[in-house]
Design an enzyme around this catalytic site. Structure first.
Site, mmCIF file in Angstrom:
data_model
loop_
_atom_site.group_PDB
_atom_site.id
_atom_site.type_symbol
_atom_site.label_atom_id
_atom_site.label_comp_id
_atom_site.label_asym_id
_atom_site.label_seq_id
_atom_site.Cartn_x
_atom_site.Cartn_y
_atom_site.Cartn_z
ATOM 1 N N ARG A 152 19.740 -57.155 21.105
ATOM 2 C CA ARG A 152 19.740 -56.012 22.017
ATOM 3 C C ARG A 152 18.420 -55.872 22.774
ATOM 4 N NH1 ARG A 152 23.576 -51.777 18.619
ATOM 5 N NH2 ARG A 152 25.430 -52.375 19.798
ATOM 6 N N LYS A 169 45.550 -53.082 12.674
ATOM 7 C CA LYS A 169 46.573 -52.036 12.826
ATOM 8 C C LYS A 169 46.944 -51.710 14.263
ATOM 9 C CE LYS A 169 45.628 -49.496 8.613
ATOM 10 N NZ LYS A 169 45.168 -48.210 8.086
ATOM 11 N N GLY A 180 34.089 -55.779 17.596
ATOM 12 C CA GLY A 180 33.205 -56.151 16.487
ATOM 13 C C GLY A 180 33.660 -57.382 15.735
ATOM 14 N N GLY A 191 32.662 -49.992 20.860
ATOM 15 C CA GLY A 191 33.473 -48.855 21.298
ATOM 16 C C GLY A 191 33.636 -48.759 22.808
HETATM 17 P P1 ADP Z 1 37.929 -55.813 16.396
HETATM 18 O O1 ADP Z 1 36.809 -55.313 15.505
HETATM 19 O O2 ADP Z 1 37.542 -57.108 17.069
HETATM 20 O O3 ADP Z 1 38.399 -54.779 17.371
HETATM 21 P P2 ADP Z 1 39.931 -55.239 14.402
HETATM 22 O O4 ADP Z 1 38.933 -54.417 13.662
HETATM 23 O O5 ADP Z 1 41.038 -54.535 15.057
HETATM 24 O O6 ADP Z 1 39.176 -56.186 15.459
HETATM 25 O O7 ADP Z 1 40.634 -56.265 13.415
HETATM 26 C C1 ADP Z 1 39.944 -57.164 12.594
HETATM 27 C C2 ADP Z 1 40.536 -57.232 11.226
HETATM 28 O O8 ADP Z 1 41.934 -57.508 11.256
HETATM 29 C C3 ADP Z 1 39.908 -58.336 10.414
HETATM 30 O O9 ADP Z 1 39.173 -57.796 9.354
HETATM 31 C C4 ADP Z 1 41.101 -59.162 9.925
HETATM 32 O O10 ADP Z 1 40.969 -59.581 8.584
HETATM 33 C C5 ADP Z 1 42.243 -58.187 10.065
HETATM 34 N N1 ADP Z 1 43.529 -58.882 10.137
HETATM 35 C C6 ADP Z 1 43.926 -59.817 11.016
HETATM 36 N N2 ADP Z 1 45.154 -60.277 10.727
HETATM 37 C C7 ADP Z 1 45.569 -59.630 9.612
HETATM 38 C C8 ADP Z 1 46.752 -59.677 8.797
HETATM 39 N N3 ADP Z 1 47.751 -60.497 9.101
HETATM 40 N N4 ADP Z 1 46.803 -58.860 7.726
HETATM 41 C C9 ADP Z 1 45.775 -58.039 7.439
HETATM 42 N N5 ADP Z 1 44.637 -57.937 8.166
HETATM 43 C C10 ADP Z 1 44.529 -58.724 9.229
#
Ligand code: ADP
Ligand code: MG
Length: 397
Positions: free
Chosen positions: A37, A198, A356, A379
């Protein structure tokens, strides 16, 4: 959206530039563990120095919640920044008032000062007009180089921008240009990849993207909810069954808007949530037991995704396609990332990614440098992908 940049300024001798940066660096035992950063802010600082300005840096650190918390002082950043810049960086014990004004008065043209944590004042997060005016009183122009803080309407990101001539800094400009190329006025066809855990955390994002993209691949845990909604078995997988109707609405909306949805054709299932857990590849429609959990997309799914990426000119990506932290369930994510990186390197694709865990996954795949742009804004990046107005960006317009 149009905004002024530092290229619109020819001379700043005798003037003070108030620059909002993101210096909320990770720290362990008083040491900065990642100075990305600080490095990101260097082009803006150096450009302003060349223009002859006194550079006054505004930043927040941690969450002091409007009170002076000595452990959350920004003082420790000044020597680290000084080492990177190769010039002395002065430090002011307050970001407004006499403390700040006195330090700035003593700066030579091209001098740099870091002002104390803006969040030591309650007016910052409240976007209090009086506090914004106190900030504005210190400078002649305002430069925002902190895209990652632009989703917050705070005094140092929004309020002050309306009180002084406002400009986008170099890293802010780079980020906005990349985001615009990915979702604003992209070269088509466009494809999005949305994965992660999710659906519930990414509803607004999905709804915005289906209205804008030519194709959208849904992967990761959230794909399970869509598969379930379509009547497929998901066994004991992560799945938000209560969002069945929402998932169907999104699919309907995609159809209406002409966005092709790509869901997994095959998946990798295992029974234990651990690295190298025994696993098997199953086609969609195969029977799953209650112990089977979907942890990754299968090879047919990846082949289809590569094919669509191959026929696209722009890719926007948020969220891993599987549990990439646990090999071999990183396979689909890594393969898709490597393919996108190759296409980008051969000039066939503009690839922009952020989030992230997405940044962690792309780092794991070793392709961060090979994408067109990878946003570390967290965010702010997600809110922008959701189509939301970012107050810190709008205030520059
Ligand atoms: P970002 O931080 O890039 O926005 P998210 O926080 O939405 O991404 O998602 C990342 C998480 O999703 C990871 O920790 C990963 O393990 C989880 N994930 C991906 N596929 C699955 C799955 N099939 N079942 C459970 N968790 C999952
Ligand atoms: Mg995450």
């Amino acid at each position: 959206m149009t905004f002024k940049t530092l290229d619109d300024i020819s001379d700043l001798h005798g003037k003070t530039a108030l620059v909002r940066v993101d210096f909320n660096v990770p720290v362990e035992d008083g040491r900065i563990t990642d100075d990305t950063r600080l490095k990101v802010a260097l082009p803006t600082i150096e450009k302003l120095q060349k223009l002859g300005a006194k550079v006054a840096l505004l930043a927040h650190f941690d969450r002091p919640k409007g009170k002076v918390v000595p452990e959350m002082s920004l003082r420790f950043v000044a020597p680290a920044l000084s080492a990177l810049l190769g010039t002395t960086v002065a430090f002011a014990d307050d970001c407004v008032g006499a403390d700040a004004a006195d330090v700035l008065k003593l700066l030579p043209a091209g001098g740099v000062a870091l002002l104390e944590n803006v969040r030591f004042h309650a007016g910052e997060e409240k976007n209090d007009p009086d506090f914004a005016a106190q900030l504005a009183a210190l400078g002649d122009i305002y430069v925002n180089d902190a895209f990652s803080a632009a989703h917050r309407a705070h005094a140092s990101t929004e309020g002050v921008a309306k009180l002084l001539p406002a400009y986008a800094g170099e890293s802010m400009r780079r980020e906005l240009d990349a985001l615009n190329a990915a979702l604003g006025t992209p070269v088509r066809p466009t494809i999005g990849i949305v994965g992660g855990s999710k659906v519930s955390t990414k509803l607004d994002l999905l709804k915005n993207l289906v209205g804008k993209l030519d194709a959208l691949a849904i992967g990761g845990g959230m794909a399970n909810t869509f598969l379930y909604a379509q009547g497929h078995e998901v066994g004991g997988s992560l799945c938000e069954k209560d969002l069945k109707d929402t998932a169907l609405e999104i699919l309907k909306e995609a159809e209406v808007k002409g966005c092709r949805i790509l869901l997994p054709l095959d998946v990798v299932v295992a029974q234990e949530f651990k690295a190298h857990a025994p696993n098997r590849i199953v086609d969609l429609g195969a029977e799953l037991s209650g112990d089977d959990k979907i942890f990754d997309a299968g090879p047919k799914t990846v082949a289809q995704l590569k094919d669509v990426i191959d026929n696209s000119k722009t890719l926007i990506w948020n969220g891993p396609l599987g549990v990439f932290e646990l090999p071999p369930f990183d396979t689909a994510t890594v393969e898709a990332a490597k393919f996108a990186a190759e296409q980008t390197q051969s000039g066939k694709l503009i690839a922009v990614a952020g989030g992230g865990d997405t940044v962690a996954a792309l780092n794991h795949a070793g392709v961060v440098q090979d994408m067109t742009f990878v946003s570390t804004a967290g965010g702010a990046f997600l809110e922008w992908m959701e189509g939301k107005d970012l107050p810190g960006v709008s205030a520059l317009g």
